[in-house]
Design a protein around this motif. Structure first.
Motif, PDB file in Angstrom:
ATOM      1  N   PHE A 371       0.850  -1.196   0.000  1.00  0.00           N
ATOM      2  CA  PHE A 371       0.000   0.000   0.000  1.00  0.00           C
ATOM      3  C   PHE A 371       0.881   1.240   0.000  1.00  0.00           C
ATOM      4  N   VAL A 373       0.227   5.110   0.390  1.00  0.00           N
ATOM      5  CA  VAL A 373      -0.902   5.941   0.804  1.00  0.00           C
ATOM      6  C   VAL A 373      -0.495   7.408   0.822  1.00  0.00           C
ATOM      7  N   ALA A 387      -6.983   3.108   4.804  1.00  0.00           N
ATOM      8  CA  ALA A 387      -5.893   2.218   4.403  1.00  0.00           C
ATOM      9  C   ALA A 387      -5.492   1.285   5.541  1.00  0.00           C
ATOM     10  N   MET A 407       3.325  -1.301   3.798  1.00  0.00           N
ATOM     11  CA  MET A 407       2.670   0.008   3.660  1.00  0.00           C
ATOM     12  C   MET A 407       3.696   1.130   3.620  1.00  0.00           C
ATOM     13  N   LEU A 469      -3.169   4.754  -3.002  1.00  0.00           N
ATOM     14  CA  LEU A 469      -4.338   5.555  -2.635  1.00  0.00           C
ATOM     15  C   LEU A 469      -3.959   7.024  -2.769  1.00  0.00           C
TER      16      LEU A 469
END
Length: 553
Positions: A371, A373, A387, A407, A469
Motif C-alpha cells: 500500500f 498511501v 488504508a 505500507m 491511494l
C-alpha cells in the motif's frame, strides 16, 4: 603476523580457515556475504556454494535409476555431504527442516564447515536454531582480505603445540553461565576459538587477549542478559535486621550470577561487541540477536519442486528434486518393448533414461500487497484510517494464504516505509498506530519507495501488488521542493518504471469526485484505475483481496 585493527569478521575468517569443519561454521548477514566469501576464499580456497532449495537426496545421495535398471542392482550417487566438507548456503533461512537436521548431524560429527548466509533483518525468517547453535560465529560486518594461505598454514602448525590452561576453561564457563548461556557447546567453541586466535598470533600458548577475543566472537551474540554487579557492603558488628526482599527485578536479573573478578576481562570484551542501546536493557534480557529468533517458519517451509498442484508430466532432464511419474514412465516405455526385447533378449520390462517422466508441479507463489498511501492534505487522516483498516482486514485473512502486506506513506517532503512486508497482524497494528498526516504531496517519492519494495519482493521470489491511494496531484519534488510542474514530471517518470517492470498495480482514487490526474497516473503505470469516493476499509480491501488471490494462484 597480527594487526591491532583486525576486525571481528576478519578474525572469524582466519579461525574458520584454521579449524575448518572442527569449528562448525558461521551465520553471515546477507549484505556482507560477498566480501566474507572473497576473504574466506583467499585464506582457505574455494568453497562449494549450494542453494537453500536443495533436498535431502542432494545431501545424502540417491539411487541412479538408469544405472540400477541397467545393472539389476542398486546404484547410488554420492551426495554433497559425502563429496564436500565445506558448504556455502545462500538464503539459509529458507532451508528445509530435514536438510537442516542432516547438516546439524554433520556439524556434530565435525564433517562439515557451514557458512549460512541469511537475512538477519526480518523478524519472521531465521536460521534454524539446530544449526545456529552448532555454529559459533555471527558476522554482520565486512571482512577484510587479510589472511593468506601462508598465514593459515603457520597457524595450523602452531595448533599442535597449544595446551589449554584449565583456568581459561573455568573462566569461560563462569562467564557463559553469568550471561545466560547454559549450553556447554558454546564454551567448547570458545576454547577452540581462543586456541585459533593464539595460533594466528604466532603464540605457543593461549594468552588473556586471545581468551577475551574468543569470548567476544563466540559468546556476545548469544548473551541473554548481563550479570548483576556484586554490591555487597562491608559487614558491621551488629548488622541491622533486613526487611523481606521486595524487589522489582525481573527473573533474568534474579537468576543472573555474578561474574568472578578474574574473568572480568572476558565480560568487558563481550560488552564491547554489543550495540549501543542494548546495554541499558541487559538486566532485563537481551535475547539472541538474529540467529535463532524463530523456528516456526523454517519447519513449515516446503522442499522445492516436490509440493504443489500437479498439472501434467514432462521428460526428465534430471531426477534431482523431482517427483518421478511412474505410470507416465511406463506408458512412455511400453511402445518400445518389442524392439528392445528382440535386441536385448528376455521378457522383462526394459526402461531407459529417455523414458523417465517427472510430474510437472505448479507451486503457489507468495503475494505481497504494498500500500502506498497519500498522507497529505486535509483528508489525510480519513484516507490513512481507511488504508489502515484495509491492511488489517487483509492481514486477518493472509494467515491462511501466507501472503504479506506492506505500507508506504508519503507526506510533506518525503515518503517512509511504515510497515515492511509482514503477515503479522500484531506487528501491523503496532507499526500503524498513530499515523502522521497532512502537508504536501511528494507523490514521486512515494512511488519510488513502493517501487523499491516491489523489487525486493520480486527478487526474493514473491509476487508484488502495488495499491496506491491518491488523487494523483503531486506538488512536492523528490528534492522536497514545492514545484507542481516538476513534481508531475517526476511522478510520471516513477510511474513509467512500474510499467517497465510490469508490476501489478491498482490506483484507488478516494477523492469525493474522480480525478483526471489519478486516471492519467494509472494509464502511465499500466495499472487498474478504481474511483472509490467515500470508500470504506472493506471497499478498499475487496479488490486487493481479489488481486492477491489471482497473483498467488
Amino acid at each position: 603476523m597480527t594487526d591491532p585493527d583486525i576486525t571481528d569478521a576478519t578474525w572469524v575468517v582466519g579461525l574458520l580457515a584454521v579449524w575448518g569443519p572442527k569449528l562448525g561454521g558461521v551465520v553471515v548477514a546477507q549484505d556482507v556475504a560477498d566480501d566474507f566469501n572473497i576473504a574466506l576464499t583467499k585464506a582457505s580456497g574455494a568453497i562449494r556454494t549450494v542453494s537453500s532449495s536443495l533436498n535431502v537426496e542432494a545431501l545424502t545421495g540417491t539411487i541412479d535409476l538408469a544405472a540400477t535398471l541397467a545393472l539389476g542392482k542398486p546404484v547410488l550417487t554420492a551426495g554433497l555431504l559425502a563429496e564436500h566438507s565445506r558448504l556455502w548456503v545462500r538464503r539459509a533461512e529458507r532451508l528445509d527442516t530435514a536438510c537442516a537436521s542432516l547438516m546439524a548431524q554433520a556439524l556434530d560429527d565435525h564433517a562439515l564447515m557451514l557458512v549460512a548466509v541469511a537475512d538477519l533483518q526480518g523478524e519472521e525468517d531465521s536460521v534454524a536454531p539446530k544449526l545456529s547453535e552448532r555454529m559459533p560465529f555471527l558476522v554482520e560486518t565486512l571482512a577484510d582480505q587479510y589472511w593468506t594461505s601462508e598465514d593459515i598454514a603457520l597457524a595450523k602448525k602452531a595448533l599442535s603445540h597449544d595446551d589449554v590452561d584449565p583456568k581459561w576453561v573455568d573462566q569461560l564457563c563462569d562467564v557463559a553461565l553469568s550471561i545466560g548461556i547454559a549450553s556447554p557447546r558454546a564454551v567448547v567453541q570458545a576454547v577452540k576459538a581462543a586456541r585459533g586466535v593464539a595460533a594466528l598470533k604466532g603464540l605457543q600458548t593461549i594468552d588473556e587477549s586471545s581468551v577475551a577475543l574468543a569470548g567476544r566472537l563466540v559468546l556476545a551474540h548469544r548473551a541473554q542478559h548481563l550479570p548483576q554487579p556484586d554490591q555487597q557492603e562491608e559487614p558491621t558488628q551488629n548488622p541491622p535486621e533486613q526487611p523481606p526482599e521486595t524487589s522489582d527485578m525481573t527473573d533474568a536479573q534474579k537468576d543472573a550470577e555474578p561474574t568472578p573478578a578474574d574473568a572480568d576481562f572476558i565480560l568487558e570484551a563481550i560488552k564491547s561487541a554489543l550495540p549501543e542501546g542494548l546495554l541499558q536493557f541487559a538486566a532485563g534480557g537481551l535475547g539472541q540477536r538474529g540467529v535463532s529468533r524463530n523456528i516456526k517458519n523454517a519447519a513449515q517451509r516446503k522442499p522445492g519442486g516436490l509440493r504443489g498442484r500437479r498439472i501434467g508430466n514432462k521428460r526428465a532432464s534430471s531426477l534431482a528434486g523431482q517427483r518421478l511419474d511412474i505410470l507416465a514412465t511406463l506408458r512412455s516405455a511400453a511402445p518400445w518393448q518389442p524392439l528392445r526385447r528382440k535386441l536385448a533378449g528376455g521378457m522383462r520390462m526394459i526402461v531407459t533414461r529417455d523414458d523417465f517422466r517427472v510430474a510437472r508441479i505448479k507451486q503457489r507463489t507468495e503475494a505481497t500487497a504494498i500500500f502506498a498511501v497519500d498522507a497529505s492534505g486535509s483528508t489525510a487522516f480519513q484516507r490513512l484510517a481507511e488504508a489502515k483498516g484495509a491492511v488489517e482486514t487483509i492481514l486477518a485473512e493472509c494467515y491462511v494464504r501466507r501472503d504479506k502486506v506492506a505500507m508506504v506513506a508519503f507526506r510533506n517532503r518525503k515518503a517512509e516505509v511504515l510497515l515492511p512486508p509482514t503477515r503479522s497482524l500484531e506487528r501491523a497494528k503496532r507499526a500503524l498506530a498513530g499515523l502522521p498526516g497532512g502537508g504536501g504531496t511528494p507523490l514521486a517519492s512515494g512511488l519510488d519507495e513502493a517501487f523499491e519494495l516491489a523489487l525486493q519482493v520480486r527478487r526474493s521470489g514473491g509476487n508484488p501488488i502495488v495499491i496506491v491511494l491518491t488523487d494523483g496531484k503531486g506538488n512536492v519534488t523528490r528534492a522536497g521542493e514545492g514545484n507542481k510542474a516538476k513534481a508531475l514530471e517526476e511522478s510520471q517518470a516513477a510511474a513509467k518504471m512500474f510499467a517497465a517492470e510490469s508490476f501489478d498495480a491498482l490506483i484507488i482514487d478516494v477523492s469525493p469526485e474522480p480525478q483526471k490526474s489519478a486516471k492519467f497516473l494509472a494509464n502511465t503505470m499500466k495499472a487498474t484505475y478504481l474511483p472509490m469516493p467515500r470508500a470504506s476499509a472493506t471497499d478498499i480491501a475487496r479488490p486487493v483481496r481479489l488481486a492477491l488471490k489471482a497473483a498467488s494462484a
